[in-house]
Design a protein around this motif. Sequence first.
Motif, PDB file in Angstrom:
ATOM      1  N   ARG A   1       0.823  -1.205   0.000  1.00  0.00           N
ATOM      2  CA  ARG A   1       0.000   0.000   0.000  1.00  0.00           C
ATOM      3  C   ARG A   1       0.858   1.257   0.000  1.00  0.00           C
ATOM      4  NH1 ARG A   1      -3.521  -1.023   5.040  1.00  0.00           N
ATOM      5  NH2 ARG A   1      -1.496  -1.782   5.616  1.00  0.00           N
ATOM      6  N   VAL A   2       1.959   1.234   0.758  1.00  0.00           N
ATOM      7  CA  VAL A   2       2.862   2.381   0.802  1.00  0.00           C
ATOM      8  C   VAL A   2       3.470   2.617  -0.577  1.00  0.00           C
ATOM      9  CG1 VAL A   2       5.008   3.253   1.786  1.00  0.00           C
ATOM     10  CG2 VAL A   2       3.377   2.047   3.241  1.00  0.00           C
ATOM     11  N   PHE A   3       3.880   1.539  -1.225  1.00  0.00           N
ATOM     12  CA  PHE A   3       4.470   1.647  -2.560  1.00  0.00           C
ATOM     13  C   PHE A   3       3.462   2.223  -3.556  1.00  0.00           C
ATOM     14  CE2 PHE A   3       5.299  -0.295  -6.740  1.00  0.00           C
ATOM     15  CZ  PHE A   3       6.518   0.304  -7.002  1.00  0.00           C
ATOM     16  N   ARG A   4       2.224   1.711  -3.549  1.00  0.00           N
ATOM     17  CA  ARG A   4       1.205   2.211  -4.474  1.00  0.00           C
ATOM     18  C   ARG A   4       0.891   3.676  -4.214  1.00  0.00           C
ATOM     19  NH1 ARG A   4      -3.625  -1.149  -3.731  1.00  0.00           N
ATOM     20  NH2 ARG A   4      -2.554  -2.061  -1.974  1.00  0.00           N
ATOM     21  N   ARG A   5       0.856   4.089  -2.950  1.00  0.00           N
ATOM     22  CA  ARG A   5       0.577   5.478  -2.611  1.00  0.00           C
ATOM     23  C   ARG A   5       1.700   6.389  -3.103  1.00  0.00           C
ATOM     24  NH1 ARG A   5      -0.863   5.100   2.639  1.00  0.00           N
ATOM     25  NH2 ARG A   5       1.312   5.073   3.269  1.00  0.00           N
ATOM     26  N   GLU A   6       2.960   5.955  -2.937  1.00  0.00           N
ATOM     27  CA  GLU A   6       4.093   6.751  -3.398  1.00  0.00           C
ATOM     28  C   GLU A   6       4.109   6.864  -4.919  1.00  0.00           C
ATOM     29  OE1 GLU A   6       7.568   4.995  -1.738  1.00  0.00           O
ATOM     30  OE2 GLU A   6       7.166   5.777   0.265  1.00  0.00           O
ATOM     31  N   MET A   7       3.819   5.771  -5.604  1.00  0.00           N
ATOM     32  CA  MET A   7       3.787   5.792  -7.068  1.00  0.00           C
ATOM     33  C   MET A   7       2.660   6.693  -7.573  1.00  0.00           C
ATOM     34  SD  MET A   7       6.325   4.155  -8.207  1.00  0.00           S
ATOM     35  CE  MET A   7       5.936   3.869  -9.912  1.00  0.00           C
ATOM     36  N   ALA A   8       1.518   6.607  -6.938  1.00  0.00           N
ATOM     37  CA  ALA A   8       0.379   7.435  -7.356  1.00  0.00           C
ATOM     38  C   ALA A   8       0.679   8.913  -7.159  1.00  0.00           C
ATOM     39  CB  ALA A   8      -0.873   7.032  -6.592  1.00  0.00           C
ATOM     40  N   SER A   9       1.299   9.268  -6.040  1.00  0.00           N
ATOM     41  CA  SER A   9       1.599  10.678  -5.815  1.00  0.00           C
ATOM     42  C   SER A   9       2.680  11.169  -6.766  1.00  0.00           C
ATOM     43  CB  SER A   9       2.011  10.918  -4.361  1.00  0.00           C
ATOM     44  OG  SER A   9       3.248  10.287  -4.090  1.00  0.00           O
ATOM     45  N   ALA A  10       3.584  10.301  -7.167  1.00  0.00           N
ATOM     46  CA  ALA A  10       4.645  10.699  -8.087  1.00  0.00           C
ATOM     47  C   ALA A  10       4.127  10.862  -9.509  1.00  0.00           C
ATOM     48  CB  ALA A  10       5.774   9.672  -8.063  1.00  0.00           C
ATOM     49  N   TYR A  11       3.244   9.990  -9.947  1.00  0.00           N
ATOM     50  CA  TYR A  11       2.817   9.990 -11.342  1.00  0.00           C
ATOM     51  C   TYR A  11       1.493  10.683 -11.612  1.00  0.00           C
ATOM     52  CZ  TYR A  11       6.622   6.889 -12.459  1.00  0.00           C
ATOM     53  OH  TYR A  11       7.861   6.365 -12.642  1.00  0.00           O
ATOM     54  N   ARG A  12       0.673  10.909 -10.616  1.00  0.00           N
ATOM     55  CA  ARG A  12      -0.637  11.488 -10.874  1.00  0.00           C
ATOM     56  C   ARG A  12      -0.575  12.994 -11.102  1.00  0.00           C
ATOM     57  NH1 ARG A  12      -4.406   9.691  -7.042  1.00  0.00           N
ATOM     58  NH2 ARG A  12      -5.920  11.094  -7.882  1.00  0.00           N
ATOM     59  N   SER A  13       0.527  13.632 -10.768  1.00  0.00           N
ATOM     60  CA  SER A  13       0.608  15.085 -10.885  1.00  0.00           C
ATOM     61  C   SER A  13       1.077  15.535 -12.265  1.00  0.00           C
ATOM     62  CB  SER A  13       1.546  15.636  -9.820  1.00  0.00           C
ATOM     63  OG  SER A  13       2.852  15.168 -10.064  1.00  0.00           O
ATOM     64  N   GLY A  14       0.539  14.944 -13.293  1.00  0.00           N
ATOM     65  CA  GLY A  14       0.890  15.356 -14.644  1.00  0.00           C
ATOM     66  C   GLY A  14      -0.237  15.021 -15.599  1.00  0.00           C
ATOM     67  N   TRP A  15      -0.040  15.375 -16.850  1.00  0.00           N
ATOM     68  CA  TRP A  15      -1.032  15.096 -17.879  1.00  0.00           C
ATOM     69  C   TRP A  15      -0.827  13.695 -18.408  1.00  0.00           C
ATOM     70  CZ3 TRP A  15      -5.072  18.178 -18.736  1.00  0.00           C
ATOM     71  CH2 TRP A  15      -4.998  19.485 -18.249  1.00  0.00           C
TER      72      TRP A  15
END
Length: 105
Positions: free
Chosen positions: A8-22
């Motif tokens: 869950r920690v890994f998925r949360r970190e990946m989502a925050s890293a990649y979701r902030s773009g187009w």
Amino acid sequence: MTVPPDDRVFRREMASAYRSGWHFIDLVTAIPRQGDSLMVTLFGEPIVVVREEDEDVRAYRCLRRPRGAPQPVRCAVRYGMVFVNLDQREHRLVEPDTTAAPRSA
């Protein structure tokens, strides 16, 4: 490199890293007529892309809460492609400046 102890920690970190773009969703030709829609899942969130009655393409986050209204998501159409940005901060797609004079060497 350390591996997060919890998936869950890994998925949360990946989502925050990649979701902030187009992010590219599909070609505009996938929704050619008024009322056509396209359902996609982006970072675990269901997103529906719709061609509205005024011919504009819009995207909405589908909330899972009871009686939750769809939440608008920033959507842009460039070069015949549909892009969405799930981040709430202000980001703009960068377009090349074709009006600038060429530089001389």
